[in-house]
Design a protein around this motif. Structure first.
Motif, mmCIF file in Angstrom:
data_model
loop_
_atom_site.group_PDB
_atom_site.id
_atom_site.type_symbol
_atom_site.label_atom_id
_atom_site.label_comp_id
_atom_site.label_asym_id
_atom_site.label_seq_id
_atom_site.Cartn_x
_atom_site.Cartn_y
_atom_site.Cartn_z
ATOM 1 N N VAL A 17 0.870 -1.182 0.000
ATOM 2 C CA VAL A 17 0.000 0.000 0.000
ATOM 3 C C VAL A 17 0.899 1.221 0.000
ATOM 4 C CG1 VAL A 17 -1.783 1.289 1.224
ATOM 5 C CG2 VAL A 17 -1.809 -1.218 1.271
ATOM 6 N N VAL A 18 0.752 2.076 -1.000
ATOM 7 C CA VAL A 18 1.565 3.282 -1.106
ATOM 8 C C VAL A 18 0.720 4.466 -0.658
ATOM 9 C CG1 VAL A 18 3.052 4.668 -2.589
ATOM 10 C CG2 VAL A 18 2.709 2.238 -3.092
ATOM 11 N N GLY A 19 1.119 5.099 0.437
ATOM 12 C CA GLY A 19 0.380 6.246 0.958
ATOM 13 C C GLY A 19 -0.097 6.014 2.369
ATOM 14 N N GLY A 20 0.337 6.890 3.285
ATOM 15 C CA GLY A 20 -0.015 6.755 4.697
ATOM 16 C C GLY A 20 -1.031 7.769 5.161
ATOM 17 N N GLY A 21 -1.987 8.097 4.296
ATOM 18 C CA GLY A 21 -3.113 8.918 4.697
ATOM 19 C C GLY A 21 -4.260 8.044 5.169
ATOM 20 N N ILE A 22 -5.450 8.624 5.270
ATOM 21 C CA ILE A 22 -6.591 7.901 5.819
ATOM 22 C C ILE A 22 -6.961 6.673 4.997
ATOM 23 C CG2 ILE A 22 -8.277 9.385 4.631
ATOM 24 C CD1 ILE A 22 -8.703 7.986 8.177
ATOM 25 N N ASN A 23 -6.923 6.784 3.660
ATOM 26 C CA ASN A 23 -7.312 5.648 2.835
ATOM 27 C C ASN A 23 -6.255 4.559 2.824
ATOM 28 O OD1 ASN A 23 -9.807 6.767 2.119
ATOM 29 N ND2 ASN A 23 -8.914 7.900 0.407
ATOM 30 N N ALA A 161 -5.774 13.298 12.392
ATOM 31 C CA ALA A 161 -4.421 12.743 12.325
ATOM 32 C C ALA A 161 -4.266 11.552 13.266
ATOM 33 C CB ALA A 161 -3.390 13.818 12.655
ATOM 34 N N ARG A 162 -4.876 11.624 14.451
ATOM 35 C CA ARG A 162 -4.789 10.497 15.370
ATOM 36 C C ARG A 162 -5.567 9.297 14.830
ATOM 37 N NH1 ARG A 162 -1.862 10.358 19.026
ATOM 38 N NH2 ARG A 162 -2.754 8.378 19.743
ATOM 39 N N LEU A 163 -6.646 9.529 14.121
ATOM 40 C CA LEU A 163 -7.376 8.427 13.509
ATOM 41 C C LEU A 163 -6.474 7.652 12.552
ATOM 42 C CD1 LEU A 163 -9.908 6.799 12.841
ATOM 43 C CD2 LEU A 163 -10.571 8.625 11.247
ATOM 44 N N VAL A 164 -5.708 8.363 11.730
ATOM 45 C CA VAL A 164 -4.799 7.697 10.799
ATOM 46 C C VAL A 164 -3.751 6.887 11.558
ATOM 47 C CG1 VAL A 164 -3.097 8.038 8.967
ATOM 48 C CG2 VAL A 164 -5.171 9.432 9.010
ATOM 49 N N VAL A 165 -3.188 7.462 12.618
ATOM 50 C CA VAL A 165 -2.183 6.760 13.411
ATOM 51 C C VAL A 165 -2.771 5.494 14.022
ATOM 52 C CG1 VAL A 165 -0.777 6.889 15.500
ATOM 53 C CG2 VAL A 165 -0.765 8.787 13.879
ATOM 54 N N LEU A 166 -3.996 5.568 14.550
ATOM 55 C CA LEU A 166 -4.616 4.392 15.159
ATOM 56 C C LEU A 166 -4.873 3.307 14.121
ATOM 57 C CD1 LEU A 166 -7.158 5.799 17.779
ATOM 58 C CD2 LEU A 166 -4.754 5.214 18.052
ATOM 59 N N LEU A 167 -5.232 3.702 12.904
ATOM 60 C CA LEU A 167 -5.414 2.712 11.845
ATOM 61 C C LEU A 167 -4.092 2.011 11.537
ATOM 62 C CD1 LEU A 167 -7.680 4.776 9.412
ATOM 63 C CD2 LEU A 167 -8.389 2.819 10.806
ATOM 64 N N ALA A 168 -3.007 2.778 11.475
ATOM 65 C CA ALA A 168 -1.695 2.183 11.222
ATOM 66 C C ALA A 168 -1.285 1.272 12.373
ATOM 67 C CB ALA A 168 -0.654 3.283 11.006
ATOM 68 N N VAL A 215 -1.368 -1.085 -4.156
ATOM 69 C CA VAL A 215 -2.462 -0.129 -3.984
ATOM 70 C C VAL A 215 -1.888 1.283 -4.033
ATOM 71 C CG1 VAL A 215 -4.261 0.743 -2.457
ATOM 72 C CG2 VAL A 215 -3.837 -1.718 -2.592
ATOM 73 N N ASN A 216 -2.383 2.074 -4.946
ATOM 74 C CA ASN A 216 -1.996 3.480 -5.073
ATOM 75 C C ASN A 216 -2.992 4.309 -4.268
ATOM 76 O OD1 ASN A 216 -1.391 6.087 -5.919
ATOM 77 N ND2 ASN A 216 -2.264 5.820 -7.963
ATOM 78 N N ALA A 217 -2.628 4.604 -3.022
ATOM 79 C CA ALA A 217 -3.484 5.402 -2.139
ATOM 80 C C ALA A 217 -2.760 6.695 -1.800
ATOM 81 C CB ALA A 217 -3.823 4.625 -0.871
ATOM 82 N N THR A 218 -2.213 7.343 -2.807
ATOM 83 C CA THR A 218 -1.361 8.515 -2.607
ATOM 84 C C THR A 218 -2.128 9.831 -2.655
ATOM 85 O OG1 THR A 218 -0.800 8.491 -4.968
ATOM 86 C CG2 THR A 218 0.694 7.347 -3.484
ATOM 87 N N GLY A 219 -3.452 9.772 -2.664
ATOM 88 C CA GLY A 219 -4.251 10.996 -2.578
ATOM 89 C C GLY A 219 -4.000 11.930 -3.743
ATOM 90 N N PRO A 220 -3.621 13.184 -3.474
ATOM 91 C CA PRO A 220 -3.403 14.142 -4.556
ATOM 92 C C PRO A 220 -2.295 13.730 -5.528
ATOM 93 C CG PRO A 220 -3.508 15.246 -2.418
ATOM 94 C CD PRO A 220 -3.437 13.783 -2.144
ATOM 95 N N TRP A 221 -1.423 12.819 -5.101
ATOM 96 C CA TRP A 221 -0.317 12.356 -5.946
ATOM 97 C C TRP A 221 -0.693 11.147 -6.798
ATOM 98 C CZ3 TRP A 221 0.409 14.209 -1.020
ATOM 99 C CH2 TRP A 221 1.336 15.236 -0.840
ATOM 100 N N THR A 367 -15.022 10.501 6.362
ATOM 101 C CA THR A 367 -16.155 9.773 6.920
ATOM 102 C C THR A 367 -16.370 8.425 6.246
ATOM 103 O OG1 THR A 367 -17.176 11.917 7.380
ATOM 104 C CG2 THR A 367 -18.585 9.987 7.568
ATOM 105 N N THR A 368 -16.031 8.311 4.973
ATOM 106 C CA THR A 368 -16.295 7.066 4.253
ATOM 107 C C THR A 368 -15.042 6.205 4.093
ATOM 108 O OG1 THR A 368 -16.050 8.279 2.155
ATOM 109 C CG2 THR A 368 -18.283 7.952 2.991
ATOM 110 N N PHE A 369 -13.965 6.509 4.827
ATOM 111 C CA PHE A 369 -12.716 5.771 4.624
ATOM 112 C C PHE A 369 -12.884 4.281 4.916
ATOM 113 C CE2 PHE A 369 -12.297 5.813 9.202
ATOM 114 C CZ PHE A 369 -11.620 4.631 9.457
ATOM 115 N N ARG A 370 -13.647 3.925 5.963
ATOM 116 C CA ARG A 370 -13.764 2.511 6.342
ATOM 117 C C ARG A 370 -14.489 1.728 5.264
ATOM 118 N NH1 ARG A 370 -16.653 -1.511 7.714
ATOM 119 N NH2 ARG A 370 -18.511 -0.296 7.175
ATOM 120 N N LYS A 371 -15.540 2.329 4.724
ATOM 121 C CA LYS A 371 -16.291 1.657 3.658
ATOM 122 C C LYS A 371 -15.420 1.527 2.413
ATOM 123 C CE LYS A 371 -20.155 -0.261 2.452
ATOM 124 N NZ LYS A 371 -20.577 -1.503 3.148
#
Length: 516
Positions: A17-23, A161-168, A215-221, A367-371
């Protein structure tokens, strides 16, 4: 969670998975929980860009109803309570007040919109909307006297930001390898069976790994990654829209948030923030600049101050702004000429299985990241012929189990106030405000450094070495900005001298090179 040692040159994973944002973090977590071997690579810090620059809301998107985005709103509304249950220490319900300005939208239109908002998806935790008399309601006091009536409805607040950290963290606890400050410089198909990948760590070391799917989850990139790293032509295009926020000293003392309608048909929020402040935003501006260092423009500051001042008795002045942040939202491209605020916040998943699977994530919202992650994992597992069924709809995030994690009597920590009350009794030697901050940030995981007994030196007011060690060892914090502006918002509460003390401590104690 210590950093993973550098893997051998022959390390192989089911999914990169490439990209450490919410998705990206959400997909890595979902896949790891299904039993797949997962590597997540992020070139900067977790949530370093768009995913820490939101309005901090778990919401259906009331204004999207005007654009007939009923499917997106229904999906987001259904997710609100799923998310609120999963991490009550970093997400909680928030009541919103909309002062009625007849020049903006007629009352009947707002009532219909709120009725739909109440009924498009099932609600159990959140109360329904209602009308209110601003002359008698606490939310009316800070507003100009011309606002006499208003409306009230529910959504949720999240520490993004803490939500992303908890997912990781959850992904890592399910076996995933998380590499921050680690850039994917090249991904190349090796036929129908996999990908050869080069990772460049922060010390410059190049590590080759293999993956069955990417997985390309790089957001704006996303388009840039496909073009430059994967030598793959994008079939979708993104529209980059900048959203900026300002933070000012608190404008009101009550717990309600505001949604203000503007003459340009856009809306802004004014939200209680970090105890002493008010968060105001957001803007929606077409953006064509660099993506690594996005900044608010003077025009955006003026716009937010002007629009908020149309409602508050006390004007919001540009000199009142104590902090601002901006992010670029990667939105699905729309017809030419479409206003930026009207572009859909929905997402699409593009899966190329002509050879080794390549999935690209286009668009989306917090809001829809989990889905989104669940759908992505379903499709990837089908393509790879591996993995278990979906599991995240009823799963909690690290720190959410207050009773067990805090070793409190069963049933005693029914909610955050009860948990805080118990903690204060157990630790009378610590300030209640400090315990409250820790509980809100870490939930039951605060025991990790509380049980150590010795908190160590107080590096800055309310920030002890034990917490810093925890953030480094378990949450991938590597510098002062990671601590002060993403893992927490302590930067708002400290002086420049105190912030520099934290930076000096981090530089002294944390290595600046080496693999994840």
């Amino acid at each position: 969670m210590n950093d993973h040692p550098r893997a051998s040159p022959t390390a192989s994973y089911d999914v990169l998975v490439v990209g450490g944002g919410i998705n990206g973090a959400g997909i890595a977590r979902d896949l790891a929980g299904r039993g797949l071997s997962v590597l997540l690579a992020e070139k900067d810090d977790l949530a370093a860009h768009t995913s820490s620059a939101s309005t901090k809301l778990i919401h259906g998107g009331l204004r999207y109803l005007e654009y007939y985005e009923f499917g997106l709103v229904r999906k987001a509304l259904a997710e609100r309570e799923v998310l609120l249950r999963s991490a009550p220490h970093i997400m909680w319900p928030l009541r919103f007040v909309m002062p009625h300005d007849p020049a903006m939208r007629p009352a009947w239109m707002i009532r219909i919109g709120l009725f739909l908002y109440d009924h498009l998806a099932r609600r159990e935790l959140l109360p329904s909307s209602s009308g209110l008399n601003l002359r008698q309601h606490p939310a009316g006091a800070p507003l100009q006297s011309r606002f006499k009536q208003g409306f009230e409805y529910s959504d949720g607040w999240v520490d993004d930001a803490r939500l992303v950290v908890l997912l990781a963290m959850d992904a890592a606890e399910h076996g995933a390898r998380i590499c921050t400050r680690c850039e994917v410089t090249q991904v190349q198909r090796t036929g129908d069976t996999g990908w050869q990948v080069n990772l460049r760590h922060r010390d410059g070391h190049i590590e080759p790994v293999q993956a069955r799917a990417v997985v390309n989850a790089t957001g704006p990139w996303a388009s840039q990654f496909l073009r430059d790293s994967a030598q793959h032509k994008a079939v979708r295009s993104l529209r980059h829209v900048k959203g900026s926020h300002i933070v000012v000293p608190k404008m009101f003392d009550h717990p309600y948030a505001y949604i203000f309608q503007n003459a340009d048909r856009r809306i802004i929020f004014a939200i209680p923030y970090e105890r002493d402040f008010t968060l105001i935003g957001t803007t929606d501006i077409e953006y064509h600049g660099g993506l690594d260092a996005v900044r608010i423009d003077q025009d955006e500051i003026s716009y937010l101050c002007e629009q908020a001042s149309r409602y508050f008795q006390k004007p919001v002045r540009e000199q009142d702004v104590v902090w601002s942040y901006s992010g670029v939202r990667p939105l699905l491209d729309a017809a030419e000429g479409t206003d930026a605020s009207a572009v859909t916040r929905d997402y699409e998943l593009e899966l190329d299985t002509q050879a080794a699977p390549l999935m690209s994530v286009w668009g989306g919202k917090i809001t829809t990241f989990r889905k989104l992650a669940e759908e992505a994992a379903d499709r990837l597992c089908a393509a790879l012929g591996a993995g278990h069924a979906a599991w995240t709809a009823h799963a909690s995030l690290p720190g959410a189990d207050l009773c067990k994690g805090l070793e409190l009597p069963a049933g005693s920590a029914k909610d955050m106030p009860h948990a805080l009350e118990m903690l204060v009794r157990q630790h009378p030697e610590l300030p209640p405000a400090l315990l409250q901050r820790w509980l809100r940030a870490y939930g039951s995981r605060l025991q990790t450094f509380l049980q150590a007994g010795d908190l160590g030196q107080q590096v800055a007011p309310g920030l002890f070495e034990a917490e810093l060690h925890y953030l480094h060892q378990h949450e991938w914090a590597r510098c002062a900005d990671d601590v002060l502006w993403r893992r927490s918002k302590l930067g708002l509460h400290l002086t420049e001298t105190e912030r520099q003390q934290v930076a000096s401590w981090c530089q002294q104690h944390w290595p600046t090179s080496g693999p994840n």
